[in-house]
Motif scaffolding. Structure first.
Motif, mmCIF file in Angstrom:
data_model
loop_
_atom_site.group_PDB
_atom_site.id
_atom_site.type_symbol
_atom_site.label_atom_id
_atom_site.label_comp_id
_atom_site.label_asym_id
_atom_site.label_seq_id
_atom_site.Cartn_x
_atom_site.Cartn_y
_atom_site.Cartn_z
ATOM 1 N N PRO A 77 53.376 -35.884 35.673
ATOM 2 C CA PRO A 77 54.478 -35.160 35.033
ATOM 3 C C PRO A 77 55.622 -36.061 34.563
ATOM 4 N N TYR A 78 55.299 -37.294 34.206
ATOM 5 C CA TYR A 78 56.333 -38.238 33.768
ATOM 6 C C TYR A 78 56.233 -38.444 32.263
ATOM 7 N N VAL A 79 57.189 -37.870 31.561
ATOM 8 C CA VAL A 79 57.189 -37.866 30.098
ATOM 9 C C VAL A 79 57.153 -39.288 29.544
ATOM 10 N N GLY A 80 57.976 -40.172 30.080
ATOM 11 C CA GLY A 80 58.013 -41.554 29.600
ATOM 12 C C GLY A 80 56.693 -42.271 29.777
ATOM 13 N N TYR A 81 55.980 -41.971 30.834
ATOM 14 C CA TYR A 81 54.662 -42.576 31.069
ATOM 15 C C TYR A 81 53.705 -42.211 29.936
ATOM 16 N N HIS A 82 53.731 -40.941 29.530
ATOM 17 C CA HIS A 82 52.832 -40.502 28.447
ATOM 18 C C HIS A 82 53.249 -41.068 27.093
ATOM 19 N N LEU A 83 54.535 -41.307 26.918
ATOM 20 C CA LEU A 83 55.017 -41.844 25.643
ATOM 21 C C LEU A 83 54.839 -43.354 25.539
ATOM 22 N N PHE A 84 55.102 -44.073 26.640
ATOM 23 C CA PHE A 84 55.195 -45.533 26.560
ATOM 24 C C PHE A 84 54.320 -46.284 27.556
ATOM 25 N N GLY A 85 53.650 -45.571 28.464
ATOM 26 C CA GLY A 85 52.915 -46.265 29.517
ATOM 27 C C GLY A 85 53.905 -46.957 30.439
ATOM 28 N N GLU A 86 53.406 -47.922 31.200
ATOM 29 C CA GLU A 86 54.292 -48.696 32.090
ATOM 30 C C GLU A 86 54.788 -49.905 31.302
ATOM 31 N N SER A 87 55.861 -49.708 30.563
ATOM 32 C CA SER A 87 56.361 -50.770 29.692
ATOM 33 C C SER A 87 57.889 -50.803 29.704
ATOM 34 N N TYR A 88 58.421 -51.820 29.046
ATOM 35 C CA TYR A 88 59.860 -51.946 28.889
ATOM 36 C C TYR A 88 60.429 -50.721 28.167
ATOM 37 N N ARG A 90 59.499 -47.681 28.381
ATOM 38 C CA ARG A 90 59.691 -46.585 29.334
ATOM 39 C C ARG A 90 60.958 -46.831 30.146
ATOM 40 N N SER A 91 61.170 -48.072 30.581
ATOM 41 C CA SER A 91 62.384 -48.387 31.337
ATOM 42 C C SER A 91 63.630 -48.048 30.533
ATOM 43 N N SER A 92 63.598 -48.374 29.265
ATOM 44 C CA SER A 92 64.720 -48.074 28.381
ATOM 45 C C SER A 92 64.903 -46.556 28.244
ATOM 46 N N PHE A 93 63.795 -45.841 28.134
ATOM 47 C CA PHE A 93 63.819 -44.381 28.050
ATOM 48 C C PHE A 93 64.441 -43.785 29.321
ATOM 49 N N LEU A 94 64.045 -44.313 30.492
ATOM 50 C CA LEU A 94 64.588 -43.840 31.765
ATOM 51 C C LEU A 94 66.102 -44.036 31.818
ATOM 52 N N LEU A 95 66.557 -45.213 31.397
ATOM 53 C CA LEU A 95 67.992 -45.487 31.393
ATOM 54 C C LEU A 95 68.732 -44.560 30.430
ATOM 55 N N GLY A 96 68.133 -44.302 29.271
ATOM 56 C CA GLY A 96 68.739 -43.385 28.304
ATOM 57 C C GLY A 96 68.864 -41.971 28.867
ATOM 58 N N LEU A 97 67.829 -41.531 29.583
ATOM 59 C CA LEU A 97 67.892 -40.204 30.202
ATOM 60 C C LEU A 97 69.000 -40.146 31.251
ATOM 61 N N LYS A 98 69.091 -41.199 32.078
ATOM 62 C CA LYS A 98 70.147 -41.229 33.101
ATOM 63 C C LYS A 98 71.522 -41.125 32.459
ATOM 64 N N ASP A 99 71.706 -41.805 31.331
ATOM 65 C CA ASP A 99 72.981 -41.736 30.618
ATOM 66 C C ASP A 99 73.255 -40.312 30.120
ATOM 67 N N GLY A 109 67.149 -35.952 42.861
ATOM 68 C CA GLY A 109 66.589 -36.379 44.143
ATOM 69 C C GLY A 109 65.792 -37.659 44.043
ATOM 70 N N THR A 110 64.573 -37.619 44.537
ATOM 71 C CA THR A 110 63.726 -38.811 44.566
ATOM 72 C C THR A 110 62.887 -38.966 43.301
ATOM 73 N N GLU A 111 62.948 -38.001 42.401
ATOM 74 C CA GLU A 111 62.154 -38.079 41.176
ATOM 75 C C GLU A 111 62.776 -39.049 40.179
ATOM 76 N N LEU A 112 61.936 -39.566 39.311
ATOM 77 C CA LEU A 112 62.429 -40.390 38.211
ATOM 78 C C LEU A 112 63.020 -39.477 37.139
ATOM 79 N N PRO A 113 63.939 -39.987 36.330
ATOM 80 C CA PRO A 113 64.594 -39.153 35.320
ATOM 81 C C PRO A 113 63.644 -38.577 34.267
ATOM 82 N N ASP A 114 62.449 -39.173 34.126
ATOM 83 C CA ASP A 114 61.532 -38.661 33.104
ATOM 84 C C ASP A 114 60.531 -37.647 33.647
#
Length: 147
Positions: A77-88, A90-99, A109-114
């Motif tokens: 259920p990780y949107v960024g994983y489906h869009l970018f795989g385990e890549s930079y 995705r990391s950028s996407f995660l940071l953008g979501l947090k912002d 909680g313990t879930e990732l933002p994506d």
């Protein structure tokens, strides 16, 4: 459907797609009622799921959730994983979501933002329809199609 009902529906789907909790059947029933005017087929499936959630022991529901969403890479259920795989990217996407979540004090909680449920929770509180549209079109739709 008005914006408040749409946002409530996002919140209910966040409950339905997050780790199963005590409100699973109630959330499915409420989502069915909200979805009924726009999609009778979806409402029927949600009502069917509400019955299933009522009749199935919680541990069994947790087992099903784990086998579908955590053990099967196709349905992670990780949107960024489906869009970018385990890549930079995705990391950028995660940071953008947090912002994006920051102004709303969204707790995930313990879930990732994506995580799909976290993004849906954000859509439930987001008051910018343009931002929501971009997130839905550019992230949710492509990810759900891959799932």
């Amino acid at each position: 459907m008005n914006q408040a009902s749409e946002r409530r529906l996002y919140g209910l789907f966040a409950e339905l797609l997050g780790y199963p909790g005590q409100r699973l059947a109630a959330a499915a029933g409420e989502a069915a009622a909200l979805a009924s005017p726009i999609s009778p087929e979806a409402a029927a499936m949600l009502r069917e799921f509400a019955v299933f959630a009522t009749e199935t022991p919680p541990l069994r529901i947790e087992e099903i959730y784990t086998s579908v969403f955590e053990l099967d890479a196709v349905c992670h259920p990780y949107v960024g994983y489906h869009l970018f795989g385990e890549s930079y990217k995705r990391s950028s996407f995660l940071l953008g979501l947090k912002d994006r979540y920051g102004p709303y004090s969204l707790s995930y909680g313990t879930e990732l933002p994506d995580h799909l449920a976290v993004i849906l929770s954000f859509l439930a509180v987001n008051d910018d329809p343009c931002e929501a549209e971009v997130l839905i079109v550019e992230a949710l739709h492509p990810s759900l199609q891959r799932m």
